[in-house]
Design an enzyme around this catalytic site. Structure first.
Site, short mmCIF file in Angstrom:
data_model
loop_
_atom_site.label_atom_id
_atom_site.label_comp_id
_atom_site.label_asym_id
_atom_site.label_seq_id
_atom_site.Cartn_x
_atom_site.Cartn_y
_atom_site.Cartn_z
N LYS A 76 0.82 -1.12 0.03
CA LYS A 76 -0.12 0.35 -0.20
C LYS A 76 1.21 0.95 0.03
CE LYS A 76 -4.42 -0.53 2.06
NZ LYS A 76 -5.59 -0.15 3.30
N THR A 133 -11.06 -1.92 13.31
CA THR A 133 -11.84 -2.93 13.97
C THR A 133 -13.22 -3.49 14.29
OG1 THR A 133 -13.66 -0.57 14.28
CG2 THR A 133 -10.97 -1.25 16.09
N THR A 191 -13.27 3.30 14.90
CA THR A 191 -14.58 3.10 16.40
C THR A 191 -14.07 2.05 17.14
OG1 THR A 191 -15.87 3.76 13.73
CG2 THR A 191 -17.33 2.49 15.61
N ALA A 234 -36.38 2.83 1.06
CA ALA A 234 -35.25 1.46 0.81
C ALA A 234 -35.26 0.76 -0.45
CB ALA A 234 -36.94 0.47 0.03
N CYS A 284 -18.96 -0.89 7.66
CA CYS A 284 -19.29 0.30 9.71
C CYS A 284 -20.96 -0.29 10.17
CB CYS A 284 -19.87 1.53 9.48
SG CYS A 284 -17.75 2.55 8.93
N1 LIG Z 1 -14.68 2.78 6.06
C1 LIG Z 1 -15.53 4.36 7.00
O1 LIG Z 1 -16.09 4.20 5.83
C2 LIG Z 1 -15.22 4.05 8.06
C3 LIG Z 1 -15.61 5.21 8.32
C4 LIG Z 1 -15.36 6.09 10.09
C5 LIG Z 1 -14.94 5.46 10.49
N2 LIG Z 1 -14.71 3.75 10.96
C6 LIG Z 1 -13.70 3.17 11.70
O2 LIG Z 1 -12.14 3.53 11.34
C7 LIG Z 1 -11.25 2.38 10.99
C8 LIG Z 1 -10.66 2.10 9.78
O3 LIG Z 1 -11.76 1.71 9.06
P1 LIG Z 1 -11.16 1.92 7.64
O4 LIG Z 1 -12.21 1.65 6.94
O5 LIG Z 1 -10.40 2.88 7.15
O6 LIG Z 1 -10.06 0.13 7.60
P2 LIG Z 1 -8.53 -0.27 6.64
O7 LIG Z 1 -9.35 -1.30 6.76
O8 LIG Z 1 -9.23 0.35 5.43
O9 LIG Z 1 -7.91 0.41 6.85
C9 LIG Z 1 -7.31 -0.22 7.71
C10 LIG Z 1 -5.70 0.39 8.30
O10 LIG Z 1 -5.11 -0.37 9.25
C11 LIG Z 1 -3.54 -0.48 8.79
N3 LIG Z 1 -3.19 -1.34 9.95
C12 LIG Z 1 -3.33 -1.84 10.60
N4 LIG Z 1 -2.67 -2.26 12.26
C13 LIG Z 1 -1.72 -1.72 11.74
C14 LIG Z 1 -0.27 -0.94 12.97
N5 LIG Z 1 -0.07 -1.67 13.90
N6 LIG Z 1 0.26 0.07 12.03
C15 LIG Z 1 -0.08 0.21 10.63
N7 LIG Z 1 -0.87 -0.31 10.21
C16 LIG Z 1 -2.27 -1.01 10.37
C17 LIG Z 1 -4.07 -1.80 7.37
O11 LIG Z 1 -3.05 -2.12 6.63
C18 LIG Z 1 -4.97 -1.06 6.59
O12 LIG Z 1 -4.59 -1.07 5.51
C19 LIG Z 1 -12.46 1.39 11.63
O13 LIG Z 1 -12.50 1.00 12.95
C20 LIG Z 1 -13.44 2.27 11.04
O14 LIG Z 1 -14.68 1.34 11.98
C21 LIG Z 1 -14.56 3.68 9.60
#
Ligand SMILES: NC(=O)c1ccc[n+]([C@@H]2O[C@H](COP(=O)([O-])OP(=O)(O)OC[C@H]3O[C@@H](n4cnc5c(N)ncnc54)[C@H](O)[C@@H]3O)[C@@H](O)[C@H]2O)c1
Length: 432
Positions: A35, A86, A122, A255, A263
């Site tokens: 990435k 998460t 989250t 709907a 999420c």
């Molecule tokens: N996707 C959404 O629309 C959205 C919106 C609001 C909140 N969230 C919350 O935000 C959080 C992240 O969601 P996301 O969709 O961006 O996830 P994602 O899976 O797209 O990204 C997570 C990233 O974290 C990296 N990662 C994991 N462990 C790591 C570490 N130790 N060091 C460095 N990088 C590491 C992974 O390789 C991955 O690229 C979640 O808790 C989600 O619920 C997501």
């Protein structure tokens, strides 16, 4: 300011890019080296409209640094955002916090100077307390403040949501951290009324309560749509009539298929789990999860009914497979169980999605990705409009399908049932 986003996924990357665009220096860290390599070549690994342009501009200005070197990024930053995933823990409803805690353990070894540690991921209520416990040695020396700043952006509209948020929630009782975050967010929010400082636990719970409420709205209108089908009423009239009441609001009242995405499914489950841990019966959220699960089966049955239970060798085309338009995210998309079921019944599935071919659907016999709408639709017995991408809004099905008899199942009510009838197209919608 100097920021570090740990986890460069949908949330970390969008937030990092947007923070850099208002003049901050942002280190975007990910343990996924592939990435990071892509990002350093200017290639955005996710589909998010508008992101690439802002990313390239700020990368050129050296305000954006993509790295897998956590130590260097943390040492050089004042504010550390934890943005890792998460997901739901296997065979449970609870949020798997292993990625969050693993970052906290890494930070414990690196931090020697005051930093603000923020969970943007989250996380269930009291996670901040647990992170603080991991960092207790640093906390005692006043080297860290642990803050909750949940993210509310929506995939597909993430840039707009981040730059013009309805609200920014900052959960902390540290005046120092609060002041710093207020000035970080000031260029974005402008109106200070949109900035809310709450307790850390309050901020954690606001995020789950918001997502569960939105999921409730979707499930509610989906159930009313079921009633409309039986009572011969158009759900669009109900959505309009209800949504015009400002107390209700018209958003999330359309709907369609079961809600999916990265999420709502996991966050509603995690909230039920939190309720159980605190011996609180969240019966409404439980029934929302149940209703949404049932909806997946219900729509599959509807497809069977439309095709008269003869699924074998039927050509079924999916237009759109992602859980919503303008994203490539397939997490918990309702198209996946539908396609897998129809595939087991020996239907021939074709799909087209503007965000490209999907890993989740690779390797399934008789499930094929087509790279144009026309090749996907040609000679189809049934076209399922699953995701409301703009690309699907003005299609001439007769020209595309080139066949005497075919059916359209419009799961997003994108087309007028009246017009379809006039065109003598065998058309089915939701809640009509
Ligand atoms: N996707 C959404 O629309 C959205 C919106 C609001 C909140 N969230 C919350 O935000 C959080 C992240 O969601 P996301 O969709 O961006 O996830 P994602 O899976 O797209 O990204 C997570 C990233 O974290 C990296 N990662 C994991 N462990 C790591 C570490 N130790 N060091 C460095 N990088 C590491 C992974 O390789 C991955 O690229 C979640 O808790 C989600 O619920 C997501």
């Amino acid at each position: 300011m100097k920021l570090c986003m740990i986890g460069t996924g949908y949330v970390g990357l969008v937030s990092g890019v947007c923070f850099s665009d208002v003049g901050n220096t942002v280190y975007c860290v990910d343990k996924d080296q592939k990435k990071i390599d892509l990002l350093n070549k200017g290639i955005v690994p996710i589909f998010e409209p508008g992101l690439e342009e802002i990313l390239k501009k700020n990368y050129k200005q050296k305000r954006l640094i993509f790295t897998s070197d956590l130590k260097k990024a943390v040492i050089n930053s004042d504010i550390i955002f934890i943005c890792v995933g998460t997901p739901t823990k296997k065979k449970t409803n609870s949020a798997d916090l292993k990625y969050v805690f693993s970052v906290a353990k890494d930070l414990k070894k690196i931090i020697k100077k005051y930093k603000i540690i923020i969970t943007k991921s989250t996380v269930p209520v009291t996670t901040g307390d647990k992170i603080e416990k991991i960092l207790s040695r640093l906390k005692k020396k006043k080297l860290v403040d642990v803050v909750s700043n949940p993210e509310f952006l929506r995939e597909g509209e993430a840039i707009r949501d981040f730059i013009y948020p309805d609200r920014v929630i900052v959960g902390t009782d540290s005046n120092k951290a609060n002041r710093t975050l207020k000035s970080l967010y000031f260029p974005i929010i402008k109106k200070s009324s949109r900035y809310f400082n709450t307790s850390r636990k309050g901020a954690e719970l606001i995020k789950y309560a918001s997502n569960a409420f939105l999921a409730t709205k979707i499930s509610f209108i989906n159930e009313i749509a079921n009633l409309c089908e039986k009572a011969g009423v158009d759900i669009k009239d109900i959505s309009l009539g209800m949504g015009s009441d400002q107390r209700i609001g018209d958003r999330f009242l359309r709907a369609g298929p079961a809600y999916g995405g990265s999420c709502f499914p996991k966050d509603t489950r995690a909230l039920i789990d939190t309720g159980n841990k605190f011996k609180t019966d969240l019966s409404i959220v439980k029934s929302v999860v149940n209703s949404n699960d049932k909806r997946k089966t219900l729509l599959i049955k509807r497809v069977e009914k439309i095709l008269g239970s003869k699924l074998k060798n039927k050509i079924i085309t999916f237009l759109g497979v992602t859980f919503k338009p303008n994203t490539d995210d397939m997490r918990e998309a309702s198209s996946i169980p539908m396609i897998k079921y129809l595939n087991k019944k020996y239907s021939k599935i074709r799909y087209y999605d503007p965000s490209g071919e999907k890993e989740d659907l690779k390797g399934l016999n008789n499930v094929n990705y087509c790279d144009t709408i026309s090749s996907a639709c040609l000679k189809a017995d049934l076209v399922i409009l699953h995701t409301e991408w703009n690309d699907f809004k003005l299609l001439n099905f007769k020209k595309l399908i080139k066949k005497q008899k075919f059916k359209i199942f419009d799961m997003r009510n994108m087309y007028s049932a009246f017009r379809m009838k006039k065109l003598k197209i065998d058309y089915y919608g939701i809640g009509r």
